[in-house]
Write an enzyme that holds these catalytic residues in place. Structure first.
Site, PDB file in Angstrom:
ATOM      1  N   SER A  94       0.817  -1.218   0.000  1.00  0.00           N
ATOM      2  CA  SER A  94       0.000   0.000   0.000  1.00  0.00           C
ATOM      3  C   SER A  94       0.852   1.271   0.000  1.00  0.00           C
ATOM      4  CB  SER A  94      -0.926  -0.004   1.219  1.00  0.00           C
ATOM      5  OG  SER A  94      -0.169  -0.097   2.423  1.00  0.00           O
ATOM      6  N   ASP A 270      -2.995   7.294  10.080  1.00  0.00           N
ATOM      7  CA  ASP A 270      -3.067   5.964  10.698  1.00  0.00           C
ATOM      8  C   ASP A 270      -1.739   5.480  11.264  1.00  0.00           C
ATOM      9  OD1 ASP A 270      -1.646   5.471   8.410  1.00  0.00           O
ATOM     10  OD2 ASP A 270      -3.143   4.174   7.471  1.00  0.00           O
ATOM     11  N   HIS A 273       0.788   5.129   6.882  1.00  0.00           N
ATOM     12  CA  HIS A 273       0.909   5.776   5.580  1.00  0.00           C
ATOM     13  C   HIS A 273       1.265   7.253   5.739  1.00  0.00           C
ATOM     14  CE1 HIS A 273      -1.831   2.292   4.858  1.00  0.00           C
ATOM     15  NE2 HIS A 273      -1.009   2.140   3.831  1.00  0.00           N
TER      16      HIS A 273
END
EC number: 2.3.1.45
Length: 750
Positions: A94, A270, A273
């Site tokens: 991600s 979070d 990221h």
């Protein structure tokens, strides 16, 4: 007592620190710094891409400064131009997906982050034929290996750029176990040869893992600690750097994102990221790594090779080399002759007998010595801004970087004050003082990047135009009082104005219009000269007591004003005039004369003003030529109405005013960098000390060039008209040859 202490303090400073000793110290500093940088390049390597990929710091909150080089901010049209017919692949988890999105948004700012997170995401710009893919491979395993292996086959089309990286997914699903780390190391060991093979035909980057902000991590991510991330990074670096035994790995480590994340991860939503601004910086770094060597932006020195020498640069190098050798031969011969003619001592009387009377320095020696010095100075110019020996960094504006130096020079200017030789309005000492403090403010404006702050920008526009006003006033006063319209005076002025710029055009491979201020001053001098020299010539001696002659002068000036207004508002007519050869070679920039029209029109009455009512540069530039005469006249009145103000001047500012033109021109390459877009870095890691040292060298060089120009002007522009005409013919032939070489050079580039 205070006045006595002040006088004694100045004398003490001047006694121990002269201009000559300052120049010797500056020369020693240049040689020492050049040696240190050369040794550093040999030890650390000469690849600025490595610095870009691995080091840097934040200027302010969001501006990233790579170590030793400048990073260009690419716009979408530039990015498309660079990536035409290119395929870029991002492979990983991600975090790599985030980097992919930021990279694509440089190409297409409207691209939205949407779609299934755990799948491949394609992007294609059919107009520019740019293809960028994200391939979802969150772990370094057999799936990622197979994807890379396909690209290593000869028959398969390969991406031009591959950006890969993964680790946090493995830490998460295996709960941070040591066995998972061992397996990761084994897997990356099996992939390393494939990446190395692919790197021989494509640009391959392995992205090291960014740190996390552990306090913000959700419960199912608590096992992703910075300690684990460091261990995975160490495993990746140790394997990929040792994948080739006999040579350096072709796989490039993208480790700079770790440094960026360390400063910004606290802003993460979070804890895992990065915030958008940080990944945009990483994406821009990738764009610079790949595109700088293709598009070669002036303000993107990272990853740019040294530009090849042009024919004119090679000829200039040969000329200066011969001048240096010629001066050394002349010096050796002259010294030996001087030794032979040394005074000898009579053995009987004990008195010295002189065999020869001291003779003045010959013009040939002055010529060779001046050219020798100039050659060494031009070598320094080239090393600073073309040879990539010294470092360059981007500008970053803050109010303190502009206003604190302004206050500092103001204090120095007040400290050094003396009585003027004459008290008339705009006397010589006063105009030198005016030029000096304005030039210092302009220099601080340039190095601080203050053009981004509109009020400062508009005030500096006033200073530039006030300098032009002074130049015009000085030349008008000379012709009005002296009545000297001879060719010798004209040639002397033109030589002093243009000599340095012409040399820099050749040595630094830049057009004449690039140094826009000198063309402005030169053109306005010629305008004033032609206006006053044309019949009827009206000077002070003729006009005394005669309204008729004064009226004639007003008619001349009114006609000049009419011509200026016509050209200012008729861009087509202006461009037709200055697009004619050979004028076009002097006034074109990037293939047209628009920039020259803009500069000329902006200061067409030789003044400008900060208009408080305007909101942007375009609006300000339209308003200020019409009303700014008030600002300049106000300063002249304030400076001259009090009698005391006319009787003193700042010798500190006046000293700089005498070399103001050299300061303005030299700053382009040996104080600033990348043609004024950046800052020259002689001493990395210490911005304050770097500015002090580079400024000291810069001022010494400007002063020496001023003296060289004056010496050469006396030799090259003789007072005898017949000799002068012969030399003008030679100079004209030289410039014709220069224009022909320039045309040939331009054709060869395209």
């Amino acid at each position: 007592m205070a006045a006595l202490a002040y006088t004694l303090g100045k004398r003490e400073i001047n006694h121990y620190f002269s201009v000559r000793s300052a120049k010797v110290l500056a020369l020693a500093a240049v040689l020492l710094l050049a040696g240190c940088h050369l040794a550093s390049r040999r030890y650390r390597g000469n690849d600025s891409c490595e610095y870009l990929l691995s080091s840097g710091r934040f200027l302010g909150e969001k501006v990233w400064q790579p170590h030793s080089c400048m990073m260009h901010k690419y716009k979408y049209n530039e990015a498309k131009n660079c990536l035409v017919d290119k395929h870029i692949a991002f492979i990983g988890d991600s975090r790599i997906r985030q980097l992919f999105y930021s990279f694509v948004k440089i190409i297409n700012p409207q691209f939205k982050e949407e779609g299934n997170k755990h799948e491949n995401i394609p992007f294609e710009d059919k107009i520019a034929s740019v293809k960028v893919d994200f391939l979802w491979h969150p772990e370094v395993n057999g799936s990622m290996k197979q994807c890379i292996k396909v690209w290593t086959e000869d028959s398969v089309a390969k991406p031009h750029v591959v950006v890969a990286g993964a680790a946090t997914w493995s830490i998460k699903i295996h709960n941070g176990s040591n066995e998972a780390l061992s397996q990761y190391k084994m897997n990356i060991t099996s992939i390393a040869p494939l990446l190395e093979k692919l790197a021989k035909t494509s640009d391959v980057y392995w992205v090291l893992q960014d740190p996390v902000y552990e306090d913000l991590l959700s419960e199912n991510r608590k096992m992703i600690t910075n300690e684990k991330i460091d261990a995975y990074n160490e495993a990746a670096v140790s394997v990929l750097n040792s994948s080739t035994r006999n040579s350096k790995s072709h796989v490039k480590m993208f480790s700079v994102s770790k440094l960026i994340a360390q400063e910004t991860i606290m802003e993460s939503l979070d804890g895992l990221h990065l915030p958008e601004s940080s990944r945009e910086t990483s994406a821009m770094i990738l764009m610079n790594v790949y595109c700088n060597k293709i598009l070669k932006p002036v303000d993107g020195s990272c990853c740019q090779p040294r530009p090849p020498l042009t024919l004119m640069q090679k000829l200039a190098a040969c000329f200066f080399t011969l001048s240096i050798v010629g001066y050394l031969i002349f010096y050796i011969i002259h010294r030996n002759a001087h030794r032979k003619n040394k005074p000898c001592t009579d053995l009987e009387s004990g008195e010295e007998k002189k065999n020869i009377i001291n003779t003045p320095v010959s013009p040939l020696e002055i010529l060779l010595q001046s050219l020798c010095k100039l050659g060494l100075i031009m070598a320094y110019f080239y090393m600073c801004d073309r040879a990539n020996l010294f470092m360059k960094e981007n500008k970053f504006y803050t109010h303190s970087t502009f206003f604190i130096p302004i206050i500092y020079i103001l204090v120095l200017g007040v400290f050094y004050n003396e009585n003027t030789k004459e008290t008339k309005v705009l006397n010589r000492e006063q105009t030198d003082e005016w030029k000096g403090w304005m030039q210092l403010v302009i220099l601080i404006y340039h190095i601080s990047g203050a053009s981004t702050f509109l009020p400062v920008y508009m005030h500096v526009r006033v200073l530039v135009a006030a300098y032009l006003f002074q130049t015009g006033y000085g030349h008008f006063s000379y012709f009005w009082i002296k009545g000297d319209f001879g060719i010798h005076r004209v040639c002397q002025v033109l030589f002093r104005l243009n000599f340095l710029v012409v040399v820099l055009c050749i040595v630094m491979d830049r057009p004449y219009q690039f140094y826009y201020f000198v063309p402005l001053v030169t053109v306005w001098f010629m305008v004033i000269y032609v206006t006053l020299a044309l019949w009827p010539q009206i000077i002070q001696k003729k006009a005394n007591g005669s309204c008729f002659w004064h009226f004639g002068l007003l008619l001349k000036l009114a006609f000049l004003l009419l011509c200026i207004c016509f050209l200012a508002y008729s861009q087509g007519a202006f461009e037709k005039i200055f697009s004619l050869w050979p004028l076009s070679k002097c006034f074109e920039l990037k293939g047209n004369v628009y920039e020259w029209w803009f500069r000329w029109r902006l200061d067409r009455y030789t003044y400008s003003i900060w208009a408080s009512s305007c909101k942007n540069k375009a609006e300000c530039n339209e308003l200020h030529p019409s009303v700014s005469v008030v600002q300049i006249l106000a300063f002249i009145l304030i400076r001259n109405i009090p009698g005391y103000a006319r009787s003193v001047y700042s010798s500190f500012f006046a000293w700089f005013g005498k070399i103001s033109l050299e300061l303005f021109t030299c700053q382009y390459h040996i104080w600033l960098a990348a043609d004024t877009r950046g800052i020259l870095v002689l001493i990395p890691g210490n911005p304050m000390l770097n500015i002090i040292v580079s400024t000291f060298i810069f001022v010494c060089v400007a002063h020496e060039i001023s003296q060289i120009t004056n010496d050469l002007a006396q030799i090259i522009i003789p007072k005898d008209n017949s000799s002068l005409l012969k030399r003008l013919a030679c100079i004209a032939a030289f410039f014709c040859g220069l224009l022909i070489l320039s045309s040939i050079q331009d054709k060869s580039r395209y």
